[in-house]
Design a protein around this motif. Structure first.
Motif, PDB file in Angstrom:
ATOM      1  N   ARG A 429       0.836  -1.211   0.000  1.00 53.98           N
ATOM      2  CA  ARG A 429       0.000   0.000   0.000  1.00 53.98           C
ATOM      3  C   ARG A 429       0.869   1.258   0.000  1.00 53.98           C
ATOM      4  O   ARG A 429       0.557   2.249  -0.661  1.00 53.98           O
ATOM      5  CB  ARG A 429      -0.927   0.009   1.231  1.00 53.98           C
ATOM      6  N   LEU A 430       1.955   1.198   0.756  1.00 51.53           N
ATOM      7  CA  LEU A 430       2.857   2.354   0.830  1.00 51.53           C
ATOM      8  C   LEU A 430       3.518   2.583  -0.539  1.00 51.53           C
ATOM      9  O   LEU A 430       3.559   3.717  -1.041  1.00 51.53           O
ATOM     10  CB  LEU A 430       3.931   2.116   1.900  1.00 51.53           C
ATOM     11  N   LEU A 431       4.017   1.507  -1.159  1.00 51.41           N
ATOM     12  CA  LEU A 431       4.720   1.662  -2.443  1.00 51.41           C
ATOM     13  C   LEU A 431       3.781   2.124  -3.547  1.00 51.41           C
ATOM     14  O   LEU A 431       4.166   2.914  -4.413  1.00 51.41           O
ATOM     15  CB  LEU A 431       5.413   0.352  -2.827  1.00 51.41           C
ATOM     16  N   SER A 432       2.527   1.656  -3.494  1.00 46.76           N
ATOM     17  CA  SER A 432       1.605   2.050  -4.570  1.00 46.76           C
ATOM     18  C   SER A 432       1.285   3.552  -4.483  1.00 46.76           C
ATOM     19  O   SER A 432       0.917   4.167  -5.478  1.00 46.76           O
ATOM     20  CB  SER A 432       0.324   1.216  -4.536  1.00 46.76           C
ATOM     21  N   LYS A 433       1.469   4.116  -3.273  1.00 44.98           N
ATOM     22  CA  LYS A 433       1.289   5.578  -3.135  1.00 44.98           C
ATOM     23  C   LYS A 433       2.268   6.316  -4.063  1.00 44.98           C
ATOM     24  O   LYS A 433       1.952   7.369  -4.601  1.00 44.98           O
ATOM     25  CB  LYS A 433       1.574   6.009  -1.696  1.00 44.98           C
ATOM     26  N   PHE A 434       3.487   5.749  -4.196  1.00 41.41           N
ATOM     27  CA  PHE A 434       4.504   6.426  -5.006  1.00 41.41           C
ATOM     28  C   PHE A 434       4.194   6.345  -6.507  1.00 41.41           C
ATOM     29  O   PHE A 434       4.695   7.152  -7.279  1.00 41.41           O
ATOM     30  CB  PHE A 434       5.890   5.841  -4.718  1.00 41.41           C
ATOM     31  N   THR A 435       3.386   5.367  -6.893  1.00 42.07           N
ATOM     32  CA  THR A 435       3.082   5.250  -8.341  1.00 42.07           C
ATOM     33  C   THR A 435       1.856   6.071  -8.730  1.00 42.07           C
ATOM     34  O   THR A 435       1.657   6.358  -9.906  1.00 42.07           O
ATOM     35  CB  THR A 435       2.829   3.774  -8.733  1.00 42.07           C
ATOM     36  N   GLU A 436       1.039   6.454  -7.755  1.00 44.36           N
ATOM     37  CA  GLU A 436      -0.184   7.229  -8.030  1.00 44.36           C
ATOM     38  C   GLU A 436       0.088   8.478  -8.859  1.00 44.36           C
ATOM     39  O   GLU A 436       1.162   9.084  -8.753  1.00 44.36           O
ATOM     40  CB  GLU A 436      -0.776   7.720  -6.693  1.00 44.36           C
ATOM     41  N   ASN A 437      -0.947   8.917  -9.595  1.00 41.23           N
ATOM     42  CA  ASN A 437      -0.901  10.170 -10.356  1.00 41.23           C
ATOM     43  C   ASN A 437       0.421  10.379 -11.076  1.00 41.23           C
ATOM     44  O   ASN A 437       1.112  11.386 -10.854  1.00 41.23           O
ATOM     45  CB  ASN A 437      -1.143  11.372  -9.433  1.00 41.23           C
ATOM     46  N   ASP A 438       0.754   9.408 -11.904  1.00 43.13           N
ATOM     47  CA  ASP A 438       1.969   9.512 -12.699  1.00 43.13           C
ATOM     48  C   ASP A 438       3.197   9.817 -11.836  1.00 43.13           C
ATOM     49  O   ASP A 438       3.974  10.746 -12.124  1.00 43.13           O
ATOM     50  CB  ASP A 438       1.768  10.607 -13.773  1.00 43.13           C
ATOM     51  N   GLU A 506      15.376   2.817  -1.405  1.00 45.03           N
ATOM     52  CA  GLU A 506      14.351   1.825  -1.028  1.00 45.03           C
ATOM     53  C   GLU A 506      13.341   1.626  -2.164  1.00 45.03           C
ATOM     54  O   GLU A 506      13.054   0.497  -2.543  1.00 45.03           O
ATOM     55  CB  GLU A 506      13.604   2.256   0.243  1.00 45.03           C
ATOM     56  N   ILE A 507      12.798   2.743  -2.693  1.00 41.74           N
ATOM     57  CA  ILE A 507      11.750   2.565  -3.714  1.00 41.74           C
ATOM     58  C   ILE A 507      12.356   2.050  -5.023  1.00 41.74           C
ATOM     59  O   ILE A 507      11.695   1.340  -5.780  1.00 41.74           O
ATOM     60  CB  ILE A 507      10.887   3.838  -3.943  1.00 41.74           C
ATOM     61  N   SER A 508      13.635   2.371  -5.252  1.00 46.66           N
ATOM     62  CA  SER A 508      14.276   1.873  -6.482  1.00 46.66           C
ATOM     63  C   SER A 508      14.502   0.369  -6.394  1.00 46.66           C
ATOM     64  O   SER A 508      14.594  -0.315  -7.409  1.00 46.66           O
ATOM     65  CB  SER A 508      15.618   2.569  -6.694  1.00 46.66           C
ATOM     66  N   ASN A 509      14.617  -0.143  -5.149  1.00 42.44           N
ATOM     67  CA  ASN A 509      14.838  -1.574  -4.955  1.00 42.44           C
ATOM     68  C   ASN A 509      13.547  -2.348  -4.695  1.00 42.44           C
ATOM     69  O   ASN A 509      13.575  -3.490  -4.290  1.00 42.44           O
ATOM     70  CB  ASN A 509      15.762  -1.799  -3.757  1.00 42.44           C
ATOM     71  N   SER A 510      12.398  -1.671  -4.919  1.00 39.69           N
ATOM     72  CA  SER A 510      11.128  -2.287  -4.512  1.00 39.69           C
ATOM     73  C   SER A 510      10.625  -3.319  -5.522  1.00 39.69           C
ATOM     74  O   SER A 510       9.642  -4.001  -5.279  1.00 39.69           O
ATOM     75  CB  SER A 510      10.067  -1.202  -4.371  1.00 39.69           C
ATOM     76  N   GLY A 511      11.326  -3.373  -6.675  1.00 39.95           N
ATOM     77  CA  GLY A 511      10.850  -4.313  -7.696  1.00 39.95           C
ATOM     78  C   GLY A 511       9.780  -3.691  -8.576  1.00 39.95           C
ATOM     79  O   GLY A 511       9.222  -4.350  -9.451  1.00 39.95           O
ATOM     80  N   ILE A 512       9.449  -2.413  -8.351  1.00 46.02           N
ATOM     81  CA  ILE A 512       8.487  -1.731  -9.234  1.00 46.02           C
ATOM     82  C   ILE A 512       9.307  -0.895 -10.210  1.00 46.02           C
ATOM     83  O   ILE A 512       9.842   0.161  -9.864  1.00 46.02           O
ATOM     84  CB  ILE A 512       7.528  -0.828  -8.410  1.00 46.02           C
ATOM     85  N   SER A 513       9.436  -1.402 -11.436  1.00 46.86           N
ATOM     86  CA  SER A 513      10.391  -0.800 -12.381  1.00 46.86           C
ATOM     87  C   SER A 513      10.065   0.658 -12.673  1.00 46.86           C
ATOM     88  O   SER A 513      10.960   1.484 -12.869  1.00 46.86           O
ATOM     89  CB  SER A 513      10.403  -1.598 -13.685  1.00 46.86           C
ATOM     90  N   GLN A 514       8.743   0.956 -12.659  1.00 45.08           N
ATOM     91  CA  GLN A 514       8.293   2.320 -12.920  1.00 45.08           C
ATOM     92  C   GLN A 514       8.976   3.327 -11.974  1.00 45.08           C
ATOM     93  O   GLN A 514       9.384   4.405 -12.398  1.00 45.08           O
ATOM     94  CB  GLN A 514       6.784   2.308 -12.660  1.00 45.08           C
ATOM     95  N   LEU A 515       9.096   2.956 -10.689  1.00 42.64           N
ATOM     96  CA  LEU A 515       9.678   3.864  -9.696  1.00 42.64           C
ATOM     97  C   LEU A 515      11.170   4.060  -9.948  1.00 42.64           C
ATOM     98  O   LEU A 515      11.683   5.171  -9.921  1.00 42.64           O
ATOM     99  CB  LEU A 515       9.458   3.330  -8.269  1.00 42.64           C
ATOM    100  N   GLN A 516      11.839   2.937 -10.219  1.00 39.95           N
ATOM    101  CA  GLN A 516      13.292   3.023 -10.436  1.00 39.95           C
ATOM    102  C   GLN A 516      13.586   3.891 -11.664  1.00 39.95           C
ATOM    103  O   GLN A 516      14.460   4.750 -11.632  1.00 39.95           O
ATOM    104  CB  GLN A 516      13.864   1.631 -10.641  1.00 39.95           C
ATOM    105  N   GLN A 517      12.805   3.671 -12.721  1.00 40.95           N
ATOM    106  CA  GLN A 517      13.029   4.435 -13.955  1.00 40.95           C
ATOM    107  C   GLN A 517      12.829   5.932 -13.725  1.00 40.95           C
ATOM    108  O   GLN A 517      13.607   6.746 -14.194  1.00 40.95           O
ATOM    109  CB  GLN A 517      12.072   3.954 -15.066  1.00 40.95           C
TER     110      GLN A 517
END
Length: 567
Positions: A429-438, A506-517
């Motif tokens: 839930r915390l990580l998905s906050k970072f992907t919200e609204n582009d 932390e967010i770059s290592n979360s496995g969510i490629s969108q965040l790392q990029q």
């Protein structure tokens, strides 16, 4: 025509001072009332409340003083105060104290018999205030047993005597005076601590009725003695708290009484007791003090403090709570007492309490001991509250006197703690906050990154210049200088920068490629570099885990360095 009875002569034989108990008279009626009001009026007259009475009293006081001077050898009027006159004064005090005690035992039901000795005793206690101007003579108070006698008088039946003793002790322990003569101060404080002064003062406060102004002042002055001693000797806080002080403070803070100077002072003393002291924090926790603090603070959820003093009390209580949360066992009490829910509501209500509530959350969630609080915070929908504060630092910060940096530091610290502690569904839930609204949260994170990076780089430049100057002047850069420079860098924003970089890796290592990029993209776009982030994180890993075990430090360093290597 009723004359005010020349009461300072203190009629002995007659029951009713011939004045029919008129309020103005100082007749037997007052004397029968154990002399408390008599003394209070006497004191008032000394303060010049009524001119006529004052003149009579001073006239009569002179007579008494003359009589006493005959007893205590002839002494000139304005004798310079030195060691021998202080000795004389202390011996007079001892005599009068003994005489009063003797008469009270002999005639317990006849105040007229001991009234005069009580006034005499009160006079000498007032005179002893002069000793407070000479701390280097404090040793005489101890050697001649006066400290012991003064402590004994704290349980005197007459609250006026008690108040006089408290006034005197407060002046003797005045912190500026104590620092004038460290030696004298040590001797006095030793004697007071040995005589269990705090336990006696607490028993005393239990007796006082705050509806009576003089007695309320007595409580204020008592707290001043405790503050003076605690400031001079912080090591006595644990003992003081255990001698009934902690319990009394909590009881007084939660008493249903209108806010006043005494309640403010109690909050201050409580915050002092808890500073850097795990023993007192534990004690407060065991006495359900966390609940008391939360109840008192809940008032400010929807209402701002109405005065500057009340705001100060609110801040003291928040400080006390933050202090308590440094102890792991209190984190659990805070969780069970629904502290997280209260702080979350305060953040939403946008009142003055918001700034401090943020600080409390930071203290409650940090480190591995904050894991339960982190999970609960997500469960009570805290992410909806914290991220708007992350996206935009409130404008109203100025009013509460908190800085923009402080706000950003607490918010980033809370998010970093959650990234460190959250598992499974709450972490998602915390990580998905970072992907919200582009990925707008990532954009904000990077904006903060460059803001603080610049601040730190400027501070580094200044420090480098200073070091260069020092070397040129042939001064040595020792460890203490290096530590000072490091603290200055932290103050300039290095600590916030470290938190921001930690969130980035932390967010770059979360496995969510969108965040790392997104992180890499903005770094490249603004000419930032991965190397700088790694450097900041290495330095952070080095400084980690004050007061924690070596295994913890090692494990935490390794965890951070693994994140950095994958970044």
């Amino acid at each position: 025509m009723l004359q005010p009875d020349r009461g300072a002569k203190r009629p002995r034989g007659e029951e009713d001072g011939g004045a029919g108990g008129d309020e103005d008279s100082r007749g037997g009626k007052q004397l029968k009332g154990m002399g408390a009001r008599e003394l209070a009026r006497y004191r008032e007259a000394e303060g010049g409340a009524e001119m006529r009475e004052t003149e009579e009293l001073t006239g009569d006081k002179k007579m008494i003083l003359e009589k006493l001077m005959d007893q205590d050898e002839e002494e000139p009027e304005a004798e310079p105060v030195d060691e021998s006159s202080v000795k004389k004064m202390i011996l007079t005090f001892e005599k009068r104290s003994y005489k009063n005690q003797e008469l009270r035992i002999k005639f317990p039901d006849n105040p007229e018999k001991f009234m005069e000795s009580e006034l005499d005793l009160n006079d000498i206690i007032q005179e002893m205030h002069v000793i407070a101007t000479m701390p280097d003579l404090y040793h005489l108070l101890v050697e001649l047993n006066a400290v012991h006698s003064l402590l004994g008088l704290l349980s005197h039946e007459n609250t006026d005597i008690l108040s006089s003793v408290v006034d005197l002790l407060q002046e003797l322990t005045d912190i500026d005076t104590l620092h004038e003569s460290e030696e004298g101060a040590e001797v006095l404080i030793d004697a007071l601590v040995e005589g269990q002064v705090v336990a006696l003062l607490v028993q005393n406060m239990e007796r006082l009725d705050e509806q009576v102004k003089e007695e309320a002042d007595g409580i204020y002055n008592t707290l001043a003695i405790i503050e003076n001693m605690a400031e001079f000797r912080p090591g006595m806080c644990t003992e003081a708290a255990q001698q009934g002080l902690m319990q009394w403070l909590l009881k007084r803070i939660k008493a249903k009484m209108p806010f006043d100077a005494n309640k403010l002072y109690c909050s201050e003393i409580l915050a002092i007791l808890l500073q850097n002291n795990d023993n007192t924090r534990e004690l407060l926790g065991e006495m359900d003090g966390i609940d008391v603090l939360l109840q008192q603070l809940s008032v400010f959820k929807r209402h701002n403090p109405s005065t500057a003093e009340e705001q100060e009390m609110m801040e003291n209580l928040f400080d006390a709570l933050c202090s308590c949360l440094m102890l792991p066992s209190n984190r659990d009490r805070f969780l069970r007492g629904e502290g997280l829910q209260l702080m979350n509501l305060m953040l939403r209500e946008k009142k003055m309490s918001r700034t401090s509530a943020l600080k409390v959350l930071d203290h409650g969630m940090i480190g591995p001991e904050g894991a339960d609080n982190c999970h609960k915070f997500v469960d009570i929908l805290g992410l909806r509250t914290i991220f708007p504060l992350f996206m935009k630092t409130p404008k109203k910060m100025k009013k509460t006197g908190a800085s923009e940096r402080e706000h950003e530091e607490h918010v980033c610290s809370i998010i970093a703690s959650m990234l460190r502690n959250l598992k499974s569904q709450q972490r998602s839930r915390l990580l998905s906050k970072f992907t919200e609204n582009d990925c707008e949260k990532v954009d904000r994170l990077m904006e903060l990154h460059f803001k603080y990076l610049e601040a730190v780089q400027q501070a580094d430049k200044r420090i480098e210049g200073e070091k260069h100057e020092m070397v040129r002047r042939g001064e040595i850069l020792d460890d203490s200088m290096e530590d000072e420079f490091y603290l200055r860098r932290l103050d300039a924003g290095l600590f916030v920068l470290q938190l921001i970089c930690y969130i980035m890796v932390e967010i770059s290592n979360s496995g969510i490629s969108q965040l790392q990029q997104r992180v890499q993209q903005i770094l490249n776009l603004r000419g930032g570099s991965v190397k700088v982030v790694r450097h900041v994180m290495r330095e952070y890993a080095e400084s980690i885990g004050d007061g924690k075990s070596d295994e913890f430090k090692e494990a935490e360093r390794k965890r951070i360095m693994d994140l950095v290597d994958n970044f």
